[in-house]
Design a protein around this motif. Sequence first.
Motif, PDB file in Angstrom:
ATOM      1  N   SER A 131       0.825  -1.213   0.000  1.00  0.00           N
ATOM      2  CA  SER A 131       0.000   0.000   0.000  1.00  0.00           C
ATOM      3  C   SER A 131       0.856   1.258   0.000  1.00  0.00           C
ATOM      4  O   SER A 131       0.443   2.300  -0.520  1.00  0.00           O
ATOM      5  CB  SER A 131      -0.934  -0.006   1.214  1.00  0.00           C
ATOM      6  N   ASN A 134       3.373   3.242  -3.850  1.00  0.00           N
ATOM      7  CA  ASN A 134       2.388   3.704  -4.829  1.00  0.00           C
ATOM      8  C   ASN A 134       2.870   3.579  -6.272  1.00  0.00           C
ATOM      9  O   ASN A 134       2.091   3.255  -7.171  1.00  0.00           O
ATOM     10  CB  ASN A 134       2.019   5.166  -4.536  1.00  0.00           C
ATOM     11  N   LYS A 157      -2.497  -2.649  -7.430  1.00  0.00           N
ATOM     12  CA  LYS A 157      -2.329  -3.054  -6.029  1.00  0.00           C
ATOM     13  C   LYS A 157      -3.581  -3.727  -5.483  1.00  0.00           C
ATOM     14  O   LYS A 157      -3.504  -4.563  -4.572  1.00  0.00           O
ATOM     15  CB  LYS A 157      -1.980  -1.827  -5.178  1.00  0.00           C
ATOM     16  N   LYS A 161      -3.154  -7.205  -3.551  1.00  0.00           N
ATOM     17  CA  LYS A 161      -3.466  -7.319  -2.115  1.00  0.00           C
ATOM     18  C   LYS A 161      -4.533  -8.380  -1.869  1.00  0.00           C
ATOM     19  O   LYS A 161      -4.497  -9.083  -0.852  1.00  0.00           O
ATOM     20  CB  LYS A 161      -3.910  -5.954  -1.578  1.00  0.00           C
TER      21      LYS A 161
END
Length: 332
Positions: A131, A134, A157, A161
């Motif tokens: 996280s 970026n 992402k 994740k």
Amino acid sequence: MIFNDFFIQFGYPQAWQMIIPAVLIAFIIRKLWHKPIIYKYSLGHVLHAKSQYKKPLPLVLFDFLRLAVVTLLALLLFEPKIIDKRSQLPLDGIDIVLVLDVSGSMQFMDYDDQKKSRIEVAKEEAIRFISARNNDAVGLVIFGNDAVSRCPITIDKRILKKMINDLYIGVVDSEGTVLARAIITAANRLKDAPSTNKVMIVLTDGEPSVQDLDINIAIKVAKDIGIKIYTVGIGSEKEEFFMHPFYGVVQKPKVNASLLGHIAHETGGQFFMARNATDMRKVYDTIDKLETTAHQVPVFGIYYDLLLPLGGVAFGMVFLYGIFSTLIWFVL
């Protein structure tokens, strides 16, 4: 507008898997059960013999509208977008592959500061780390008795994740630790990465299995590609025991600190020990300070979603079909 500066991208290219069966089913139904309406007129055979019959223009228009609407609706299933090539964004980032151990020993709950297993803490801190990165492209390799590339290097992402959060012991054969194979698998992902700064983060809690490759082969592959490896030992490098419900007192897997330190040293990285969840967070925070380098990634800042325009055209054609079928019917 220069058309060479734009291209069409489909958000759901797998839509053809639904469209082709639907078209085949519709074709079969029409062939088996559809019966056209037939009007009989006196002397009709005479007109037909003289080739004086032709399909009325309104019917041709109706056929065109029906075909156009179906084609547009099918195209909408692919979620088309027009991308402006000139809006490609230069990002400062590095290419990273996380290599996570999901062998059976990762289920131990030996962190004093949190009542969570090793794999749960590793997953949580990996998600937190991702996280914070970026602008970096990150991939995922998991390993137990097998090494699997779970996610290619990506800047998406959200999906990465989710993949990490869905990991569990047993997702691959957990009866083993093929560390060298996992490093080679991750190196294969990084070899064609655009960045000149390639990083691998390896988290494991035990010794490599007997059937694993020679670790020096994996180190050579990583060095040839220019990959910096950060190794993280989860658990303890000392001998520890636990009470197994069936087998009694059993020794926990011991981290091979010397081996992990050797891998990191040979590739220009660092070795860390994560004896608890706080250590794990500090490890990621340290790696988070890595040097970055600018490179182009396939991210575009300007795109035009075609869902509403094409949907509006399809709706307009349905509306025209309704109007024409009501008005033109009287002149047929």
